[in-house]
Design a protein around this motif. Structure first.
Motif, PDB file in Angstrom:
ATOM      1  N   CYS A  16       0.842  -1.075   0.027  1.00  0.00           N
ATOM      2  CA  CYS A  16       0.049  -0.548   0.227  1.00  0.00           C
ATOM      3  C   CYS A  16       0.833   1.365  -0.041  1.00  0.00           C
ATOM      4  CB  CYS A  16      -0.823   0.126   1.162  1.00  0.00           C
ATOM      5  SG  CYS A  16       0.191   0.293   2.548  1.00  0.00           S
ATOM      6  N   ASN A  17       0.369   2.571  -0.007  1.00  0.00           N
ATOM      7  CA  ASN A  17       0.777   3.522   0.130  1.00  0.00           C
ATOM      8  C   ASN A  17      -0.009   4.223   1.400  1.00  0.00           C
ATOM      9  OD1 ASN A  17       2.076   4.164  -2.556  1.00  0.00           O
ATOM     10  ND2 ASN A  17       0.202   4.669  -3.587  1.00  0.00           N
ATOM     11  N   SER A  18       1.546   4.749   2.181  1.00  0.00           N
ATOM     12  CA  SER A  18       0.369   5.110   3.778  1.00  0.00           C
ATOM     13  C   SER A  18       1.399   6.654   4.113  1.00  0.00           C
ATOM     14  CB  SER A  18       0.568   4.292   4.698  1.00  0.00           C
ATOM     15  OG  SER A  18       0.815   5.100   5.969  1.00  0.00           O
ATOM     16  N   TYR A  52      -5.199  11.789  18.148  1.00  0.00           N
ATOM     17  CA  TYR A  52      -5.613  12.979  17.119  1.00  0.00           C
ATOM     18  C   TYR A  52      -5.192  13.219  15.605  1.00  0.00           C
ATOM     19  CZ  TYR A  52      -7.555  17.213  14.932  1.00  0.00           C
ATOM     20  OH  TYR A  52      -8.322  18.382  14.070  1.00  0.00           O
ATOM     21  N   LEU A  53      -3.886  13.016  16.484  1.00  0.00           N
ATOM     22  CA  LEU A  53      -1.994  13.067  14.784  1.00  0.00           C
ATOM     23  C   LEU A  53      -2.512  11.945  13.835  1.00  0.00           C
ATOM     24  CD1 LEU A  53       0.031  14.531  13.762  1.00  0.00           C
ATOM     25  CD2 LEU A  53       1.568  13.052  15.450  1.00  0.00           C
ATOM     26  N   LEU A  54      -2.757  10.980  14.265  1.00  0.00           N
ATOM     27  CA  LEU A  54      -2.675   9.278  13.408  1.00  0.00           C
ATOM     28  C   LEU A  54      -3.872   9.855  12.931  1.00  0.00           C
ATOM     29  CD1 LEU A  54      -1.618   7.038  16.211  1.00  0.00           C
ATOM     30  CD2 LEU A  54      -0.271   7.808  14.022  1.00  0.00           C
ATOM     31  N   LEU A  55      -5.219   9.584  13.295  1.00  0.00           N
ATOM     32  CA  LEU A  55      -6.767   9.858  12.398  1.00  0.00           C
ATOM     33  C   LEU A  55      -6.591  11.121  11.562  1.00  0.00           C
ATOM     34  CD1 LEU A  55      -8.978   9.806  15.161  1.00  0.00           C
ATOM     35  CD2 LEU A  55      -8.362   7.785  13.871  1.00  0.00           C
ATOM     36  N   ASN A  56      -5.892  12.033  11.577  1.00  0.00           N
ATOM     37  CA  ASN A  56      -6.551  14.055  11.136  1.00  0.00           C
ATOM     38  C   ASN A  56      -4.918  13.861  10.590  1.00  0.00           C
ATOM     39  OD1 ASN A  56      -9.036  13.812  11.697  1.00  0.00           O
ATOM     40  ND2 ASN A  56      -8.063  14.059  13.944  1.00  0.00           N
ATOM     41  N   GLU A 363      -7.394   5.420   5.884  1.00  0.00           N
ATOM     42  CA  GLU A 363      -6.587   5.614   5.029  1.00  0.00           C
ATOM     43  C   GLU A 363      -6.403   4.756   4.305  1.00  0.00           C
ATOM     44  OE1 GLU A 363      -1.692   6.897   5.120  1.00  0.00           O
ATOM     45  OE2 GLU A 363      -1.787   4.834   4.923  1.00  0.00           O
ATOM     46  N   MET A 364      -7.238   3.123   4.194  1.00  0.00           N
ATOM     47  CA  MET A 364      -7.364   2.494   2.996  1.00  0.00           C
ATOM     48  C   MET A 364      -7.958   2.219   2.310  1.00  0.00           C
ATOM     49  SD  MET A 364      -8.012  -1.578   2.813  1.00  0.00           S
ATOM     50  CE  MET A 364      -9.311  -1.346   3.880  1.00  0.00           C
ATOM     51  N   ILE A 365      -9.653   2.748   3.176  1.00  0.00           N
ATOM     52  CA  ILE A 365     -10.417   2.675   1.930  1.00  0.00           C
ATOM     53  C   ILE A 365     -10.886   4.247   1.977  1.00  0.00           C
ATOM     54  CG2 ILE A 365     -13.177   3.198   3.283  1.00  0.00           C
ATOM     55  CD1 ILE A 365     -12.423   0.520   3.691  1.00  0.00           C
TER      56      ILE A 365
END
Ligand code: CMC
Length: 393
Positions: A16-18, A52-56, A363-365
């Motif tokens: 994947c790209n991440s 918050y950082l990881l999600l946004n 991120e994947m979705i």
């Protein structure tokens, strides 16, 4: 057979790209959204800021932080019916088996918001998972020791509330100790994400079929349970207890070096880090702070762990294979000092990693290039042949 690259363990496949987590394994560097883990753990605020950082993708400002904390705390309770789900398990069940079951069951409680194509539904599921994991982990613990479940307290921080749900009883409220709460917060920050490890890849693979996020996280928890992954902190502590004293280290190291023994130095080695795991350094410092706070500076297991680390880092076997302590080498000692039972260590890891899993899932979705995960194989079985009647075989 087809023309496929044979890559067991996906050693050289990027699936994947991440843009979430970056690891430089040779340098021993770990960045969440570009920020070094050392800064996030030491002066980057609490665990919910990292969430918050990881999600946004960005750290929150004060208003965004307050709003996020308020949203998460609104979701800390689990449906009252969940109690019965817990009560269906044996009291001596492993907490990870209870978590696989109860987290999976959340999908049957929140099917009002399981449309994965709806960004609002995705957001609510992410918040629910982050908010409810501490409640579920603490319930698994309370059930195992026969104490009543403790409801969350929303006036407390994320980690303080978890300690409250773990250690308060109807007779006595847990007294918040800031040093211990901060240590737990650090454990959670350090374990929050680690790019495409086995459990995260499991979550992505499960999610690639369109499965709901609660089911995907349950799959991640199942994968994390294994001793080569999340179970390593439990295994590392048991190993230290088994070694027992500094005098026994050489004999133990000899066993590890004997490939026929099947014995590994748990909490050492990593697929990606070929240098000191930066999380292990922070965990060792935290370990020291916690033991100091509790007046346990002379804790024999901590001394043993430090001696073992020193001996291993000077041994040719470990040096030539670039085997260094990983995050789990010291986290067990910290958790034990916090009063967390060994059987719950991996559950704490699951609690911390939930935000990483859900951020990766989100991120994947929303990745337009995302496809259902479907590895190929090199077929090595029987060639085409005819079935022979049973009396002729
Ligand atoms: N003790 C002794 N030897 C080891 C260890 C160890 N802990 N780890 C790796 N080796 C040896 C291994 O036997 C092999 O030797 P050789 O080249 O002679 O065959 C060499 O080092 C390379 O190891 P590998 O098994 O090919 O490496 P891997 O990337 O497949 O495995 C690992 C990584 C983490 C599964 C492995 O190092 C391990 O089992 N460590 C102990 C368990 C552990 O601490 N796991 C926690 C990982 S960090 C947290 C997490 O991700 O959950």
């Amino acid at each position: 057979t087809g023309m496929f690259t044979y890559d067991p363990g996906f050693m050289s496949t990027a699936a994947c790209n991440s843009s979430i987590t970056y690891i430089d394994g040779d340098k021993g560097e770990l960045l969440y959204r570009g920020y070094p883990i050392e800064q996030l753990a030491v002066n980057g605020g609490d665990f919910l800021e990292t969430c918050y950082l990881l999600l946004n993708g960005e750290l929150p400002n004060a208003t965004e932080k307050a709003e996020f904390v308020s949203t998460v705390t609104k979701h800390t309770m689990v449906h009252e019916q969940m109690q019965f789900f817990f009560r269906g398990f044996r009291r001596d069940a492993h907490p990870m088996s209870v978590l696989v079951g109860t987290v999976g069951a959340l999908s049957s409680f929140y099917h009002d918001s399981l449309d994965i194509n709806d960004p609002h539904h995705r957001e609510v599921s992410a918040i629910r998972l982050i908010a409810k994991m501490p409640t579920l982990v603490a319930m698994a613990y309370k059930y195992s020791i026969g104490q009543p479940f403790v409801y969350p307290r929303n006036d407390l921080s994320y980690s303080a509330n978890f300690m409250h749900m773990m250690f308060s009883t109807p007779c006595e409220e847990y007294k918040v100790n800031e040093v211990l709460v901060r240590a737990l917060d650090r454990i959670l920050i350090l374990h929050a994400d680690h790019e495409q490890n086995a459990s995260t890849s499991t979550v992505r693979l499960a999610g690639s079929s369109g499965a709901n996020p609660f089911a995907c996280i349950a799959a991640g928890i199942a994968c994390l349970w294994g001793p080569a992954h999340g179970g390593a902190n439990e295994a590392a502590l048991s190993m230290l207890e088994e070694i027992g004293s500094v005098d026994n280290i050489p004999e133990f190291i000899a066993q590890v070096k004997d490939k026929n023994s099947g014995v590994k130095l748990m909490g050492f080695g990593h697929r990606v880090y070929k240098n000191y795991d930066p999380r292990a350094k922070l965990m060792r410092e935290t370990c020291y702070e916690v033991l100091q706070e509790l007046g346990l500076q002379d804790d024999p297991l901590f001394k043993l762990a430090m001696a073992l680390e020193k001996i291993a880092l000077e041994d040719e076997y470990f040096v030539s294979r670039k085997l260094y302590p990983n995050v789990d080498f010291y986290s067990g000692i910290v958790q034990r000092a916090l009063g967390i039972p060994t059987s719950l260590f991996t559950g704490i890891f699951a609690l911390a990693r939930t935000v990483g899993w859900i951020a990766q899932w989100k991120e994947m979705i929303s990745d337009p290039e995302q496809k259902i995960g479907r590895p190929r194989q090199l077929f090595v079985g029987a060639a085409k042949r005819d079935v022979v009647a049973i009396d002729k075989r």
